[in-house]
Design a protein around this motif. Structure first.
Motif, PDB file in Angstrom:
ATOM      1  N   SER A  35       0.841  -1.207   0.000  1.00 49.82           N
ATOM      2  CA  SER A  35       0.000   0.000   0.000  1.00 49.82           C
ATOM      3  C   SER A  35       0.872   1.252   0.000  1.00 49.82           C
ATOM      4  O   SER A  35       0.583   2.215  -0.714  1.00 49.82           O
ATOM      5  N   ASP A  36       1.953   1.236   0.772  1.00 53.24           N
ATOM      6  CA  ASP A  36       2.880   2.370   0.765  1.00 53.24           C
ATOM      7  C   ASP A  36       3.536   2.537  -0.608  1.00 53.24           C
ATOM      8  O   ASP A  36       3.693   3.657  -1.102  1.00 53.24           O
ATOM      9  N   ILE A  37       3.904   1.439  -1.224  1.00 53.86           N
ATOM     10  CA  ILE A  37       4.552   1.498  -2.532  1.00 53.86           C
ATOM     11  C   ILE A  37       3.585   2.031  -3.591  1.00 53.86           C
ATOM     12  O   ILE A  37       3.966   2.822  -4.447  1.00 53.86           O
ATOM     13  N   HIS A  38       2.327   1.635  -3.510  1.00 57.66           N
ATOM     14  CA  HIS A  38       1.344   2.150  -4.468  1.00 57.66           C
ATOM     15  C   HIS A  38       1.113   3.652  -4.273  1.00 57.66           C
ATOM     16  O   HIS A  38       0.918   4.380  -5.238  1.00 57.66           O
ATOM     17  N   VAL A  39       1.151   4.111  -3.036  1.00 54.43           N
ATOM     18  CA  VAL A  39       1.030   5.554  -2.773  1.00 54.43           C
ATOM     19  C   VAL A  39       2.237   6.286  -3.358  1.00 54.43           C
ATOM     20  O   VAL A  39       2.089   7.335  -3.994  1.00 54.43           O
ATOM     21  N   LEU A  40       3.438   5.734  -3.168  1.00 57.71           N
ATOM     22  CA  LEU A  40       4.645   6.340  -3.741  1.00 57.71           C
ATOM     23  C   LEU A  40       4.570   6.384  -5.268  1.00 57.71           C
ATOM     24  O   LEU A  40       4.936   7.384  -5.881  1.00 57.71           O
ATOM     25  N   GLU A  41       4.093   5.305  -5.841  1.00 57.59           N
ATOM     26  CA  GLU A  41       3.949   5.249  -7.295  1.00 57.59           C
ATOM     27  C   GLU A  41       3.004   6.349  -7.786  1.00 57.59           C
ATOM     28  O   GLU A  41       3.275   7.030  -8.776  1.00 57.59           O
ATOM     29  N   SER A  42       1.937   6.559  -7.046  1.00 54.76           N
ATOM     30  CA  SER A  42       0.984   7.607  -7.397  1.00 54.76           C
ATOM     31  C   SER A  42       1.604   8.995  -7.250  1.00 54.76           C
ATOM     32  O   SER A  42       1.382   9.877  -8.088  1.00 54.76           O
ATOM     33  N   GLN A  43       2.382   9.189  -6.203  1.00 54.07           N
ATOM     34  CA  GLN A  43       3.031  10.479  -5.988  1.00 54.07           C
ATOM     35  C   GLN A  43       4.008  10.794  -7.115  1.00 54.07           C
ATOM     36  O   GLN A  43       4.057  11.925  -7.599  1.00 54.07           O
ATOM     37  N   VAL A  44       4.780   9.821  -7.525  1.00 55.26           N
ATOM     38  CA  VAL A  44       5.729  10.031  -8.624  1.00 55.26           C
ATOM     39  C   VAL A  44       4.966  10.305  -9.920  1.00 55.26           C
ATOM     40  O   VAL A  44       5.345  11.177 -10.700  1.00 55.26           O
ATOM     41  N   ASN A  45       3.880   9.598 -10.118  1.00 52.88           N
ATOM     42  CA  ASN A  45       3.055   9.814 -11.308  1.00 52.88           C
ATOM     43  C   ASN A  45       2.468  11.226 -11.319  1.00 52.88           C
ATOM     44  O   ASN A  45       2.366  11.861 -12.371  1.00 52.88           O
ATOM     45  N   ASP A  46       2.093  11.737 -10.147  1.00 56.13           N
ATOM     46  CA  ASP A  46       1.524  13.077 -10.046  1.00 56.13           C
ATOM     47  C   ASP A  46       2.559  14.179 -10.247  1.00 56.13           C
ATOM     48  O   ASP A  46       2.209  15.345 -10.401  1.00 56.13           O
ATOM     49  N   MET A  47       3.837  13.829 -10.234  1.00 61.65           N
ATOM     50  CA  MET A  47       4.889  14.823 -10.459  1.00 61.65           C
ATOM     51  C   MET A  47       4.964  15.240 -11.925  1.00 61.65           C
ATOM     52  O   MET A  47       5.580  16.238 -12.247  1.00 61.65           O
ATOM     53  N   HIS A  48       4.361  14.462 -12.799  1.00 60.36           N
ATOM     54  CA  HIS A  48       4.333  14.738 -14.242  1.00 60.36           C
ATOM     55  C   HIS A  48       5.742  14.961 -14.796  1.00 60.36           C
ATOM     56  O   HIS A  48       5.998  15.932 -15.493  1.00 60.36           O
ATOM     57  N   ILE A  49       6.625  14.053 -14.476  1.00 55.05           N
ATOM     58  CA  ILE A  49       7.995  14.118 -14.973  1.00 55.05           C
ATOM     59  C   ILE A  49       7.996  13.566 -16.394  1.00 55.05           C
ATOM     60  O   ILE A  49       7.592  12.425 -16.625  1.00 55.05           O
ATOM     61  N   SER A  50       8.430  14.389 -17.337  1.00 54.94           N
ATOM     62  CA  SER A  50       8.366  13.973 -18.737  1.00 54.94           C
ATOM     63  C   SER A  50       9.402  12.901 -19.085  1.00 54.94           C
ATOM     64  O   SER A  50       9.187  12.087 -19.965  1.00 54.94           O
ATOM     65  N   ASN A  51      10.503  12.895 -18.402  1.00 56.46           N
ATOM     66  CA  ASN A  51      11.548  11.903 -18.648  1.00 56.46           C
ATOM     67  C   ASN A  51      11.246  10.655 -17.817  1.00 56.46           C
ATOM     68  O   ASN A  51      11.324  10.682 -16.590  1.00 56.46           O
ATOM     69  N   THR A  52      10.929   9.557 -18.476  1.00 56.46           N
ATOM     70  CA  THR A  52      10.560   8.345 -17.749  1.00 56.46           C
ATOM     71  C   THR A  52      11.723   7.765 -16.948  1.00 56.46           C
ATOM     72  O   THR A  52      11.501   7.159 -15.903  1.00 56.46           O
ATOM     73  N   ASP A  53      12.947   7.954 -17.428  1.00 54.33           N
ATOM     74  CA  ASP A  53      14.106   7.471 -16.677  1.00 54.33           C
ATOM     75  C   ASP A  53      14.214   8.197 -15.339  1.00 54.33           C
ATOM     76  O   ASP A  53      14.502   7.583 -14.308  1.00 54.33           O
ATOM     77  N   SER A  54      13.975   9.500 -15.349  1.00 54.08           N
ATOM     78  CA  SER A  54      14.028  10.279 -14.107  1.00 54.08           C
ATOM     79  C   SER A  54      12.920   9.849 -13.159  1.00 54.08           C
ATOM     80  O   SER A  54      13.137   9.701 -11.957  1.00 54.08           O
ATOM     81  N   ALA A  55      11.733   9.656 -13.702  1.00 48.36           N
ATOM     82  CA  ALA A  55      10.612   9.222 -12.870  1.00 48.36           C
ATOM     83  C   ALA A  55      10.885   7.851 -12.259  1.00 48.36           C
ATOM     84  O   ALA A  55      10.622   7.625 -11.073  1.00 48.36           O
ATOM     85  N   LEU A  56      11.427   6.949 -13.037  1.00 47.95           N
ATOM     86  CA  LEU A  56      11.751   5.616 -12.541  1.00 47.95           C
ATOM     87  C   LEU A  56      12.843   5.677 -11.477  1.00 47.95           C
ATOM     88  O   LEU A  56      12.770   4.975 -10.465  1.00 47.95           O
ATOM     89  N   PHE A  57      13.834   6.530 -11.684  1.00 49.47           N
ATOM     90  CA  PHE A  57      14.910   6.703 -10.709  1.00 49.47           C
ATOM     91  C   PHE A  57      14.343   7.201  -9.378  1.00 49.47           C
ATOM     92  O   PHE A  57      14.667   6.670  -8.310  1.00 49.47           O
ATOM     93  N   ILE A  58      13.489   8.212  -9.444  1.00 56.35           N
ATOM     94  CA  ILE A  58      12.876   8.766  -8.224  1.00 56.35           C
ATOM     95  C   ILE A  58      12.040   7.706  -7.534  1.00 56.35           C
ATOM     96  O   ILE A  58      12.107   7.522  -6.315  1.00 56.35           O
ATOM     97  N   TYR A  59      11.252   6.984  -8.324  1.00 54.19           N
ATOM     98  CA  TYR A  59      10.398   5.927  -7.767  1.00 54.19           C
ATOM     99  C   TYR A  59      11.245   4.858  -7.066  1.00 54.19           C
ATOM    100  O   TYR A  59      10.914   4.436  -5.958  1.00 54.19           O
TER     101      TYR A  59
END
Length: 136
Positions: A35-59
């Motif tokens: 549940s915590d991981i899904h919340v984190l995934e949602s938070q990273v998704n809400d950041m609207h990072i255009s570079n998927t590598d950066s988003a994946l790194f943050i996640y």
């Protein structure tokens, strides 16, 4: 999003196995972690990072931090997740709890936001300047 797709694909191709690993994360603890991981995934998704590598790194960084919170390493988590994916009945039990936990967290959001807004008091700029410069 990728995590969910991976989970779905692995779940669909899984074979049921009864070989429980010795250091398997318990279903209730796994539900809390997921549940915590899904919340984190949602938070990273809400950041609207255009570079998927950066988003994946943050996640990934946030995921490791979340796992440390529960004193679990990524190898143990991945092994436990693999076990649950290959055992659909157990995975279903875990995700019933995950859904319940996420719904509880969702109910708390308005209360948390209300507390955050109530803490913000308007600042009297004249009093602040008077105090700063010791004006009468």
């Amino acid at each position: 999003m990728r995590f969910r797709i991976l989970l779905l694909l692995l779940g669909l191709t899984a074979c049921e196995s009864d070989d429980k690993p010795n250091d398997l994360i318990a279903e209730d603890k796994m539900a809390v972690i997921l549940s915590d991981i899904h919340v984190l995934e949602s938070q990273v998704n809400d950041m609207h990072i255009s570079n998927t590598d950066s988003a994946l790194f943050i996640y990934q960084k946030l995921k490791v931090k979340a796992l440390k919170k529960y004193n679990i390493d990524t190898a143990n988590f991945n092994m436990s997740l693999r076990y649950y994916i290959t055992n659909p009945a157990s995975l279903k039990n875990v995700y019933v709890d995950v859904k319940r936990l996420l719904e509880e967290k969702k109910k708390k959001i308005p209360t948390i936001k209300a507390k955050q807004y109530s803490k913000k008091q308007p600042v009297d700029s004249i009093k602040r300047i008077s105090a700063r410069y010791k004006l009468p």
